[in-house]
Design a protein around this motif. Structure first.
Motif, PDB file in Angstrom:
ATOM      1  N   LEU A   1       0.953   2.550  -9.961  1.00 40.02           N
ATOM      2  CA  LEU A   1       0.068   3.349  -9.056  1.00 40.02           C
ATOM      3  C   LEU A   1       0.883   4.281  -8.260  1.00 40.02           C
ATOM      4  N   LEU A   2       2.027   4.152  -7.911  1.00 30.90           N
ATOM      5  CA  LEU A   2       3.037   5.131  -7.132  1.00 30.90           C
ATOM      6  C   LEU A   2       3.306   6.015  -8.080  1.00 30.90           C
ATOM      7  N   GLU A   3       3.603   5.831  -9.405  1.00 34.03           N
ATOM      8  CA  GLU A   3       3.773   7.014 -10.294  1.00 34.03           C
ATOM      9  C   GLU A   3       2.584   8.046 -10.396  1.00 34.03           C
ATOM     10  N   SER A   4       1.383   7.425 -10.499  1.00 36.53           N
ATOM     11  CA  SER A   4       0.119   8.296 -10.811  1.00 36.53           C
ATOM     12  C   SER A   4       0.069   9.057  -9.626  1.00 36.53           C
ATOM     13  N   ILE A   5      -0.175   8.320  -8.403  1.00 39.00           N
ATOM     14  CA  ILE A   5      -0.637   9.128  -7.250  1.00 39.00           C
ATOM     15  C   ILE A   5       0.291  10.226  -6.842  1.00 39.00           C
ATOM     16  N   GLY A   6       1.742  10.160  -7.160  1.00 43.32           N
ATOM     17  CA  GLY A   6       2.617  10.974  -6.893  1.00 43.32           C
ATOM     18  C   GLY A   6       2.450  12.197  -7.555  1.00 43.32           C
ATOM     19  N   GLU A   7       1.902  12.391  -8.459  1.00 44.87           N
ATOM     20  CA  GLU A   7       1.779  13.608  -9.269  1.00 44.87           C
ATOM     21  C   GLU A   7       0.834  14.597  -8.448  1.00 44.87           C
ATOM     22  N   GLY A   8       1.719  15.621  -8.186  1.00 45.41           N
ATOM     23  CA  GLY A   8       0.976  16.790  -7.347  1.00 45.41           C
ATOM     24  C   GLY A   8       0.880  16.483  -5.774  1.00 45.41           C
ATOM     25  N   ALA A   9       1.527  15.239  -5.409  1.00 43.32           N
ATOM     26  CA  ALA A   9       1.594  15.025  -3.850  1.00 43.32           C
ATOM     27  C   ALA A   9       2.674  15.753  -3.254  1.00 43.32           C
ATOM     28  N   ILE A  10       2.364  15.987  -1.896  1.00 40.87           N
ATOM     29  CA  ILE A  10       3.424  16.681  -0.912  1.00 40.87           C
ATOM     30  C   ILE A  10       4.399  15.514  -0.578  1.00 40.87           C
TER      31      ILE A  10
ATOM     32  N   ALA B   1       0.792  -1.089  -0.114  1.00 42.30           N
ATOM     33  CA  ALA B   1       0.063   0.012   0.021  1.00 42.30           C
ATOM     34  C   ALA B   1       1.006   1.239  -0.033  1.00 42.30           C
ATOM     35  N   ALA B   2       0.271   2.341  -0.335  1.00 42.99           N
ATOM     36  CA  ALA B   2       1.113   3.572  -0.338  1.00 42.99           C
ATOM     37  C   ALA B   2       0.088   4.745   0.187  1.00 42.99           C
ATOM     38  N   VAL B   3       0.345   5.776   0.789  1.00 43.69           N
ATOM     39  CA  VAL B   3      -0.474   6.793   1.318  1.00 43.69           C
ATOM     40  C   VAL B   3       0.232   8.001   0.632  1.00 43.69           C
ATOM     41  N   ALA B   4      -0.450   8.809  -0.151  1.00 40.51           N
ATOM     42  CA  ALA B   4      -0.252  10.021  -1.048  1.00 40.51           C
ATOM     43  C   ALA B   4      -0.859  11.022  -0.127  1.00 40.51           C
ATOM     44  N   PHE B   5      -0.138  11.970   0.164  1.00 41.46           N
ATOM     45  CA  PHE B   5      -0.506  13.335   1.114  1.00 41.46           C
ATOM     46  C   PHE B   5      -0.494  14.619   0.079  1.00 41.46           C
ATOM     47  N   TYR B   6      -1.756  15.124   0.119  1.00 40.16           N
ATOM     48  CA  TYR B   6      -1.839  16.663  -0.797  1.00 40.16           C
ATOM     49  C   TYR B   6      -2.511  17.636  -0.033  1.00 40.16           C
ATOM     50  N   ALA B   7      -2.007  18.866  -0.616  1.00 44.71           N
ATOM     51  CA  ALA B   7      -2.367  20.035  -0.129  1.00 44.71           C
ATOM     52  C   ALA B   7      -3.777  20.307   0.020  1.00 44.71           C
ATOM     53  N   ASP B   8      -4.744  19.734  -0.830  1.00 44.01           N
ATOM     54  CA  ASP B   8      -6.262  19.865  -0.679  1.00 44.01           C
ATOM     55  C   ASP B   8      -6.964  18.759  -1.378  1.00 44.01           C
ATOM     56  N   ALA B   9      -8.240  18.704  -1.413  1.00 40.89           N
ATOM     57  CA  ALA B   9      -8.997  17.949  -1.893  1.00 40.89           C
ATOM     58  C   ALA B   9      -9.181  17.759  -3.547  1.00 40.89           C
TER      59      ALA B   9
ATOM     60  N   TYR C   1      -0.797   7.675  13.060  1.00 46.04           N
ATOM     61  CA  TYR C   1      -0.338   6.980  11.754  1.00 46.04           C
ATOM     62  C   TYR C   1       0.788   6.471  11.687  1.00 46.04           C
ATOM     63  N   PRO C   2       0.968   5.167  11.307  1.00 51.84           N
ATOM     64  CA  PRO C   2       2.012   4.272  11.235  1.00 51.84           C
ATOM     65  C   PRO C   2       3.483   5.149   9.777  1.00 51.84           C
ATOM     66  N   GLY C   3       3.682   6.542  10.616  1.00 54.59           N
ATOM     67  CA  GLY C   3       4.750   6.979   9.683  1.00 54.59           C
ATOM     68  C   GLY C   3       4.686   8.547  10.208  1.00 54.59           C
ATOM     69  N   SER C   4       4.695   9.476   9.464  1.00 53.21           N
ATOM     70  CA  SER C   4       4.739  10.654  10.005  1.00 53.21           C
ATOM     71  C   SER C   4       3.981  11.627   8.753  1.00 53.21           C
ATOM     72  N   VAL C   5       2.873  12.087   9.151  1.00 54.45           N
ATOM     73  CA  VAL C   5       1.973  13.172   8.271  1.00 54.45           C
ATOM     74  C   VAL C   5       2.641  14.593   8.139  1.00 54.45           C
ATOM     75  N   PRO C   6       3.056  14.844   7.021  1.00 53.07           N
ATOM     76  CA  PRO C   6       3.990  16.210   6.669  1.00 53.07           C
ATOM     77  C   PRO C   6       2.723  17.292   6.987  1.00 53.07           C
ATOM     78  N   PRO C   7       3.702  18.559   7.443  1.00 50.55           N
ATOM     79  CA  PRO C   7       2.825  19.650   7.662  1.00 50.55           C
ATOM     80  C   PRO C   7       2.042  20.168   6.196  1.00 50.55           C
ATOM     81  N   GLY C   8       0.848  21.012   6.350  1.00 47.79           N
ATOM     82  CA  GLY C   8       0.350  21.675   5.281  1.00 47.79           C
ATOM     83  C   GLY C   8      -0.538  20.559   4.381  1.00 47.79           C
ATOM     84  N   VAL C   9      -1.060  19.310   5.136  1.00 50.82           N
ATOM     85  CA  VAL C   9      -1.695  18.620   4.344  1.00 50.82           C
ATOM     86  C   VAL C   9      -3.314  18.748   4.462  1.00 50.82           C
ATOM     87  N   GLY C  10      -4.140  18.582   3.235  1.00 52.35           N
ATOM     88  CA  GLY C  10      -5.572  18.622   3.300  1.00 52.35           C
ATOM     89  C   GLY C  10      -6.263  17.612   2.752  1.00 52.35           C
ATOM     90  N   CYS C  11      -5.466  16.514   2.564  1.00 53.62           N
ATOM     91  CA  CYS C  11      -6.319  15.322   2.030  1.00 53.62           C
ATOM     92  C   CYS C  11      -5.010  14.334   1.758  1.00 53.62           C
TER      93      CYS C  11
END
Ligand SMILES: Cc1cc2nc3c(=O)[nH]c(=O)nc-3n(C[C@H](O)[C@H](O)[C@H](O)COP(=O)(O)OP(=O)(O)OC[C@H]3O[C@@H](n4cnc5c(N)ncnc54)[C@H](O)[C@@H]3O)c2cc1C
Length: 454
Positions: free
Chosen positions: A295-304, A221-229, A264-274
């Motif tokens: 999938l990693l490549e695609s969800i990485g677009e625009g992710a923090i 699995a992977a979690v991508a963090f973004y600035a907003d929805a 969260y089993p990791g660390s959530v970066p600052p400034g995350v909205g979704c």
């Protein structure tokens, strides 16, 4: 109920199978304090389909309502006996009837827990993909009756997709088999599909024949963090555009993340909205590796930030804590389960927060982004009637918005009694009438789980 009537029920289900001093737990469901509570004349706990049939026949003869009850984990008051009568619990019917690992199929009593169905499949190298959140308490019959979903429904479909046959006691007390163990069946109307998701209003499911699948060999699995929805929506659409079907595509909005970040089993970066939680799986190592890379490549677009999770289980355990953690924030929450077309996902995530704020409340959401299915929550404090009223008004507004977006008032939890008014408000009258005709044809006395759905 009169003593003689109770004696007749006792004769059918035995001394242990009849509770006349009805425990409160049978009068509510998992909606708890924001749900409904009712009263019942008796609880019956049959041990086999013949006993179920005899109880239902007796209730029809005596014009008593019957409320089928599985694990009681429903969130819409579906298993609550709002017109009294008899609660028919399936908890003593938990037998494995048949397991054929080489044919990828099993048949079980409807009262077997979802967790046991999943374990039996796993122990035989197979998988039963539906994974609703309360699997240890819910029953497979309840999952069929609500057509339950879960994170893996994105790739594998909801419960109904795995049902090849049902054994059902009709409201008359007649025991019928709809479908069977065949994988294809085009003979006559598909009446088992009619039972799937009918929320106990058309009969009592006593047995379920399921198809299974060989378990995927590899998962990550992977979690991508973004600035907003909006940015998350772009990641979601990129995942679709990759052409790879993710095993799960769940999301968590910024407000929810604030509440659950510390676990969260990791660390959530600052400034995350979704955040977008993505699982890749494969039946060969190569298939998995290709899916994961795309999938990693695609969800990485625009992710923090993108975090990889192998093994996947700690991430999904974290996901399972959201509902409890969000409720604990103020003591209670009113949760809805709306679904919208996937391209309206971000709009709806933002709408939950905006509508809540206008009603003076905190709102947040998480859920199954790939299916456009949001668990939208309005946070309230226990004992504050005014906050509950405002949350109900906010929910009503959200339903209106979702319908404008071509969505549905329920993605997976069903209508039960709690969502009934909203469903009636928004459903097409012609479609409602068609459903009423079906109900009248199968349950002319209207005794099977009355006042539910419509
Ligand atoms: C923490 C938590 C997480 C959850 N996560 C999910 C999720 O991810 N996805 C999801 O879809 N749901 C989820 N749910 C909701 C709930 O678990 C599902 O709706 C589940 O399918 C209900 O099963 P149950 O056996 O508990 O049914 P109950 O709550 O007992 O009953 C639900 C409805 O089904 C009917 N019914 C039950 N058994 C039968 C039967 N044998 N024959 C005929 N009718 C029957 C009842 O009359 C009622 O209308 C969650 C609930 C909780 C508390």
């Amino acid at each position: 109920l009169a003593v003689a009537a109770l004696a007749e029920l006792r004769r059918i289900v035995g001394e242990d199978g009849l509770l006349t001093d009805v425990p409160r737990s049978f009068l509510q469901d998992a909606a708890g304090a924001v749900g409904v509570e009712a009263r019942a004349d008796a609880v019956v706990l049959p041990s086999d389909p013949e006993q179920v049939a005899a109880v239902v026949r007796w209730c029809a003869e005596n014009r008593l309502p019957v409320t089928p009850r599985g694990g009681g984990t429903g969130l819409t008051g579906g298993a609550v006996p709002v017109e009294g009568g008899v609660v028919l619990g399936l908890e003593r019917m938990r037998r494995l009837r048949r397991l054929d690992p080489l044919q990828w199929r099993m048949e079980v009593d409807a009262g077997m827990s979802t967790g046991d169905v999943q374990r039996l499949a796993r122990e035989n190298g197979l998988v039963f993909p539906p994974d609703p959140g309360a699997a240890e308490e819910s029953q497979i019959g309840g999952n069929v009756a609500t057509n339950a979903g879960g994170p893996h429904a994105f790739k594998y479909g909801v419960t109904g997709a795995w049902v090849t046959g049902l054994e059902v006691v009709l409201p008359s007390g007649e025991l019928v088999r709809l479908g069977g163990t065949v994988r294809k069946d085009a003979a006559g109307y598909d009446l088992k599909r009619l039972m799937i998701g009918s929320e106990g209003t058309l009969g009592v499911i006593t047995g379920v024949a399921l198809r299974l699948l060989p378990a995927p060999l590899a998962r990550s699995a992977a979690v991508a963090f973004y600035a907003d929805a909006e940015a998350c929506q772009e990641g979601l659409e990129a995942a679709f555009a990759s052409g790879v079907v993710a095993a799960a595509l769940d999301f968590v909005d910024g407000r929810t993340l604030e509440i659950v970040a510390s676990t969260y089993p990791g660390s959530v970066p600052p400034g995350v909205g979704c955040g977008l939680m993505v699982e890749a799986d494969g039946h060969t190592v190569g298939e998995h590796a290709d899916a994961e890379a795309a999938l990693l490549e695609s969800i990485g677009e625009g992710a923090i930030q993108v975090d990889r999770h192998t093994p996947v289980d700690p991430l999904w355990r974290w996901r399972d804590t959201f509902t409890g953690a969000v409720a604990a924030r103020r003591g209670l929450k009113l949760s809805e389960d709306v679904a919208v077309p996937v391209d309206r996902f971000a709009t709806t995530v933002e709408a939950v927060v905006e509508i809540a704020a206008r009603h003076g409340l905190e709102g947040c959401s998480w859920g199954h982004a790939g299916d456009g299915n949001l668990h939208a929550s309005f946070l309230i404090e226990p004992g504050h009637r005014d906050q509950l009223s405002r949350a109900e008004a906010a929910a009503a507004e959200l339903f209106g918005r979702v319908i404008e977006l071509d969505g549905s008032v329920s993605g997976e939890h069903g209508i039960g009694s709690l969502k009934r008014a909203h469903y009636l408000r928004h459903a097409d009258p012609a479609v409602l009438e068609l459903q009423r005709q079906v109900k009248r044809a199968i349950d002319p006395l209207g005794l099977m789980n009355p006042q539910k759905v419509f």
